[in-house]
Write a protein that holds these residues in place. Sequence first.
Motif, PDB file in Angstrom:
ATOM      1  N   SER A  11     -17.846 -25.976 -22.826  1.00 32.76           N
ATOM      2  CA  SER A  11     -17.180 -26.207 -23.436  1.00 32.76           C
ATOM      3  C   SER A  11     -16.113 -26.893 -22.191  1.00 32.76           C
ATOM      4  CB  SER A  11     -15.789 -24.634 -23.576  1.00 32.76           C
ATOM      5  OG  SER A  11     -15.401 -24.085 -22.225  1.00 32.76           O
ATOM      6  N   PRO A  12     -14.628 -27.318 -22.951  1.00 30.64           N
ATOM      7  CA  PRO A  12     -13.854 -27.945 -21.946  1.00 30.64           C
ATOM      8  C   PRO A  12     -12.823 -26.892 -21.014  1.00 30.64           C
ATOM      9  CG  PRO A  12     -13.402 -28.556 -24.108  1.00 30.64           C
ATOM     10  CD  PRO A  12     -14.143 -27.781 -25.063  1.00 30.64           C
ATOM     11  N   GLU A  13     -13.178 -26.057 -21.396  1.00 35.61           N
ATOM     12  CA  GLU A  13     -12.663 -25.044 -19.863  1.00 35.61           C
ATOM     13  C   GLU A  13     -13.324 -24.832 -19.369  1.00 35.61           C
ATOM     14  OE1 GLU A  13     -10.412 -22.612 -17.059  1.00 35.61           O
ATOM     15  OE2 GLU A  13      -9.553 -24.074 -19.319  1.00 35.61           O
ATOM     16  N   GLN A  14     -15.075 -24.420 -19.088  1.00 36.65           N
ATOM     17  CA  GLN A  14     -15.831 -24.826 -19.032  1.00 36.65           C
ATOM     18  C   GLN A  14     -16.319 -25.990 -17.743  1.00 36.65           C
ATOM     19  OE1 GLN A  14     -19.027 -24.014 -21.283  1.00 36.65           O
ATOM     20  NE2 GLN A  14     -19.384 -21.491 -20.837  1.00 36.65           N
ATOM     21  N   ILE A  15     -16.315 -26.804 -18.034  1.00 39.31           N
ATOM     22  CA  ILE A  15     -16.245 -28.414 -17.634  1.00 39.31           C
ATOM     23  C   ILE A  15     -14.554 -28.685 -16.489  1.00 39.31           C
ATOM     24  CG2 ILE A  15     -15.825 -30.718 -17.950  1.00 39.31           C
ATOM     25  CD1 ILE A  15     -17.523 -30.126 -21.035  1.00 39.31           C
ATOM     26  N   ARG A  16     -13.832 -27.985 -17.190  1.00 36.99           N
ATOM     27  CA  ARG A  16     -12.918 -28.168 -16.001  1.00 36.99           C
ATOM     28  C   ARG A  16     -13.125 -27.023 -14.958  1.00 36.99           C
ATOM     29  NH1 ARG A  16      -9.943 -29.673 -21.061  1.00 36.99           N
ATOM     30  NH2 ARG A  16      -9.416 -27.462 -21.384  1.00 36.99           N
ATOM     31  N   ARG A  17     -13.103 -26.431 -15.123  1.00 30.65           N
ATOM     32  CA  ARG A  17     -13.831 -24.729 -13.861  1.00 30.65           C
ATOM     33  C   ARG A  17     -14.988 -25.414 -12.473  1.00 30.65           C
ATOM     34  NH1 ARG A  17     -14.542 -18.931 -16.343  1.00 30.65           N
ATOM     35  NH2 ARG A  17     -14.713 -18.523 -13.862  1.00 30.65           N
ATOM     36  N   ILE A  18     -15.775 -26.532 -13.996  1.00 35.61           N
ATOM     37  CA  ILE A  18     -17.074 -26.365 -12.661  1.00 35.61           C
ATOM     38  C   ILE A  18     -16.207 -27.684 -11.468  1.00 35.61           C
ATOM     39  CG2 ILE A  18     -19.205 -28.981 -12.741  1.00 35.61           C
ATOM     40  CD1 ILE A  18     -20.102 -26.981 -15.119  1.00 35.61           C
ATOM     41  N   TYR A  19     -16.071 -28.630 -11.904  1.00 36.63           N
ATOM     42  CA  TYR A  19     -15.318 -29.522 -11.614  1.00 36.63           C
ATOM     43  C   TYR A  19     -14.301 -29.154 -10.770  1.00 36.63           C
ATOM     44  CZ  TYR A  19     -17.638 -33.719 -13.131  1.00 36.63           C
ATOM     45  OH  TYR A  19     -18.946 -34.730 -13.887  1.00 36.63           O
ATOM     46  N   ARG A  20     -12.913 -28.220 -10.719  1.00 38.26           N
ATOM     47  CA  ARG A  20     -12.579 -27.103  -9.804  1.00 38.26           C
ATOM     48  C   ARG A  20     -13.146 -26.541  -8.677  1.00 38.26           C
ATOM     49  NH1 ARG A  20      -9.087 -25.929 -14.801  1.00 38.26           N
ATOM     50  NH2 ARG A  20     -10.242 -23.740 -14.748  1.00 38.26           N
ATOM     51  N   SER A  22     -13.321 -46.284 -10.750  1.00 36.13           N
ATOM     52  CA  SER A  22     -14.036 -46.365 -11.972  1.00 36.13           C
ATOM     53  C   SER A  22     -13.269 -46.285 -13.386  1.00 36.13           C
ATOM     54  CB  SER A  22     -15.072 -45.769 -11.824  1.00 36.13           C
ATOM     55  OG  SER A  22     -15.864 -44.870 -13.440  1.00 36.13           O
ATOM     56  N   GLY A  23     -12.991 -47.265 -14.451  1.00 40.56           N
ATOM     57  CA  GLY A  23     -13.293 -46.780 -15.089  1.00 40.56           C
ATOM     58  C   GLY A  23     -13.800 -45.473 -16.217  1.00 40.56           C
ATOM     59  N   THR A  24     -14.741 -45.281 -15.602  1.00 40.03           N
ATOM     60  CA  THR A  24     -15.575 -44.165 -16.856  1.00 40.03           C
ATOM     61  C   THR A  24     -15.185 -42.916 -15.893  1.00 40.03           C
ATOM     62  OG1 THR A  24     -17.580 -45.088 -16.867  1.00 40.03           O
ATOM     63  CG2 THR A  24     -17.518 -43.235 -16.633  1.00 40.03           C
ATOM     64  N   ARG A  25     -14.094 -42.493 -14.685  1.00 39.75           N
ATOM     65  CA  ARG A  25     -14.066 -41.781 -13.935  1.00 39.75           C
ATOM     66  C   ARG A  25     -13.018 -40.877 -14.512  1.00 39.75           C
ATOM     67  NH1 ARG A  25     -14.655 -39.876  -6.905  1.00 39.75           N
ATOM     68  NH2 ARG A  25     -12.315 -39.007  -7.322  1.00 39.75           N
ATOM     69  N   ALA A  26     -11.481 -42.567 -14.415  1.00 36.96           N
ATOM     70  CA  ALA A  26     -10.428 -42.584 -15.317  1.00 36.96           C
ATOM     71  C   ALA A  26     -10.692 -41.932 -16.477  1.00 36.96           C
ATOM     72  CB  ALA A  26     -10.097 -43.276 -14.846  1.00 36.96           C
ATOM     73  N   ALA A  27     -11.546 -42.248 -17.146  1.00 38.30           N
ATOM     74  CA  ALA A  27     -11.693 -42.007 -18.389  1.00 38.30           C
ATOM     75  C   ALA A  27     -12.193 -39.881 -18.408  1.00 38.30           C
ATOM     76  CB  ALA A  27     -12.941 -42.351 -19.362  1.00 38.30           C
ATOM     77  N   LEU A  28     -12.986 -39.725 -17.562  1.00 33.66           N
ATOM     78  CA  LEU A  28     -13.062 -38.421 -17.775  1.00 33.66           C
ATOM     79  C   LEU A  28     -11.465 -37.526 -16.876  1.00 33.66           C
ATOM     80  CD1 LEU A  28     -15.345 -35.722 -16.953  1.00 33.66           C
ATOM     81  CD2 LEU A  28     -15.046 -36.185 -14.882  1.00 33.66           C
ATOM     82  N   GLN A  29     -11.398 -37.989 -16.280  1.00 31.38           N
ATOM     83  CA  GLN A  29      -9.763 -37.194 -15.771  1.00 31.38           C
ATOM     84  C   GLN A  29      -8.841 -37.199 -16.520  1.00 31.38           C
ATOM     85  OE1 GLN A  29     -10.562 -38.700 -11.169  1.00 31.38           O
ATOM     86  NE2 GLN A  29      -9.328 -39.632 -11.607  1.00 31.38           N
ATOM     87  N   ARG A  30      -8.764 -38.272 -17.516  1.00 33.52           N
ATOM     88  CA  ARG A  30      -7.478 -38.726 -18.131  1.00 33.52           C
ATOM     89  C   ARG A  30      -7.566 -37.561 -19.760  1.00 33.52           C
ATOM     90  NH1 ARG A  30      -6.272 -43.123 -17.573  1.00 33.52           N
ATOM     91  NH2 ARG A  30      -8.313 -43.929 -19.113  1.00 33.52           N
ATOM     92  N   ARG A  31      -8.897 -37.975 -20.070  1.00 35.59           N
ATOM     93  CA  ARG A  31      -9.911 -37.027 -21.296  1.00 35.59           C
ATOM     94  C   ARG A  31     -10.120 -35.622 -21.282  1.00 35.59           C
ATOM     95  NH1 ARG A  31      -7.328 -40.319 -25.627  1.00 35.59           N
ATOM     96  NH2 ARG A  31      -7.756 -42.764 -24.918  1.00 35.59           N
ATOM     97  N   VAL A  32     -10.590 -35.246 -20.727  1.00 32.36           N
ATOM     98  CA  VAL A  32     -11.601 -34.238 -20.327  1.00 32.36           C
ATOM     99  C   VAL A  32     -10.890 -32.828 -19.236  1.00 32.36           C
ATOM    100  CG1 VAL A  32     -13.584 -32.726 -20.153  1.00 32.36           C
ATOM    101  CG2 VAL A  32     -12.622 -35.180 -20.587  1.00 32.36           C
ATOM    102  N   LEU A  33     -10.437 -33.545 -18.404  1.00 37.61           N
ATOM    103  CA  LEU A  33      -9.681 -32.471 -17.261  1.00 37.61           C
ATOM    104  C   LEU A  33      -8.473 -32.948 -17.173  1.00 37.61           C
ATOM    105  CD1 LEU A  33     -12.295 -34.134 -13.910  1.00 37.61           C
ATOM    106  CD2 LEU A  33     -12.341 -31.707 -15.685  1.00 37.61           C
ATOM    107  N   ASN A  34      -7.871 -32.692 -18.421  1.00 36.24           N
ATOM    108  CA  ASN A  34      -6.147 -32.355 -18.753  1.00 36.24           C
ATOM    109  C   ASN A  34      -5.496 -33.799 -16.978  1.00 36.24           C
ATOM    110  OD1 ASN A  34      -6.709 -31.286 -20.605  1.00 36.24           O
ATOM    111  ND2 ASN A  34      -6.288 -29.612 -19.708  1.00 36.24           N
TER     112      ASN A  34
END
Length: 491
Positions: free
Chosen positions: A310-319, A344-356
């Motif tokens: 889930s998006p929240e699980q992903i955010r908790r993993i990266y936190r 990296s643009g891919t890293r920026a996309a993860l931060q912007r789109r998934v990690l809020n």
Amino acid sequence: MALATFGVVVPAVAAVYEFVIKGRKRLGYRVQMDTTVTDVVQSEHAGPLRELRQGGDPLAKPTLVLLRIENNGATFIDTHDYAVLDDSRVGLRVRFPGRRVAGMVVTELSDDYLRDSFTNGDGFAADGDLIELPRTPMNRSAHYKVLAALERADGSAGATFDPPEVIGGIKGGRIVETQSRTGTPKRAIALVGFLVVLVVAQLLVFLRSNTTAPLDCATGRLQVVGSTAFAPIVREAADSYRKLCPGAEFAIDMRGSGEGLQALQQADAGVLAFSDGEKPDGMPALLPRPIAFFLFTLVAHPDTGVHDLSPEQIRRIYRGELTNWREIGGNDLPIRLVSRNPGSGTRAALQRRVLNGVREPGSNSDDCHTPDPGAEPGVLRCARNSTQEVLRTVADTPGALGYAELGAGEGQDGLTLVRIGGHRATVSEADHGTYPFWETEYGYTHGEPDARSLTASFLRYLTNQVGADIIRANGDRPCADLANPAICRPA
């Protein structure tokens, strides 16, 4: 020019012939037998033919006619398509000149639904030299047959008779006599021959003009920099462009979106940068052009036992709040995060789109297996310079989770593509807002390039020509393919 116009007109004429003339409602009839049976009736082997009578008297000079009625047009014929008054039950009449009808029977129905038109007897009768046939609905290619026993009319002479006449009409169509045919129709042979001549003529024109370059070719040298995720598409498109335009040269050095934009910022004409997402602030001279709708995916080592997060699980993993896969239903393995380096643009996309919009923490390990000396305890994190390096590291590291461009991730063995919130990485899911990990791939130039330059020509090639097919073949989509193309535009 004239030949090109000719090539457009011919298919148009053929289409008009096929669908307007040939394809309209058409009812056909065919006389399959018309024979005198006098000798047969008088034979001792005549059997039931001896019972042929008219008015109680045996037929003196009988003939048998087998008539086939068929729908040989391209559309359904309904009861209201017959050109008769609305209250008439009769659709067609068949006249036999010089003969009287002694009896008739329907001998063959191509479809069982035709039977209803003949069971009640309405519109199916004989009178003098006429047979009346009902208004029969007929699907395309449907048919029925009528066998009629006839006697020579009083005063008729000779051994032969004029052929039967079918009387009636079809609204918006016609009734035609058909014939049994074998082989290819002459019209079809003529049309094929004509098209062969046309194709040969076009081929000769092409071969004579093949020494010149395509209309949108440009010459010169172009340096291409930026996204490593977009690099496979750029290389394939550049090779294809070079084959069409031998005077073009490309120097491709894809090290990441951030580095590419910085290189373009310091250059002028002759440099093209591709970025996963929009440029950062402070680069007003760089002009964006949306190229593609780019999908990304999370990738995991199969030993994690995880296929959906889930998006929240992903955010908790990266936190760093989750450290072992068993905490979310996976296997008992420590979580190891394989990321892209900053820029990296891919890293920026993860931060912007998934990690809020939250920045991903920095790395604490070089090899993704052991923490660096002095690193604080917690989730192990490492970073790599390119998409392919991330994929190789995740595949070689039990418990690893990373991210990459979808096309690259799908082509890598030993990886699990992780769904987000139950949704797979597809254009449809992202286009409708249910899959979050995507970005617009932009082509950036330093100011507006000259329309005749290699930079402008290559950008057009990517969006309007073969390059667009290359983008699709790599699992992504040109922005024009989307149900909502506006989401590709800069904010």
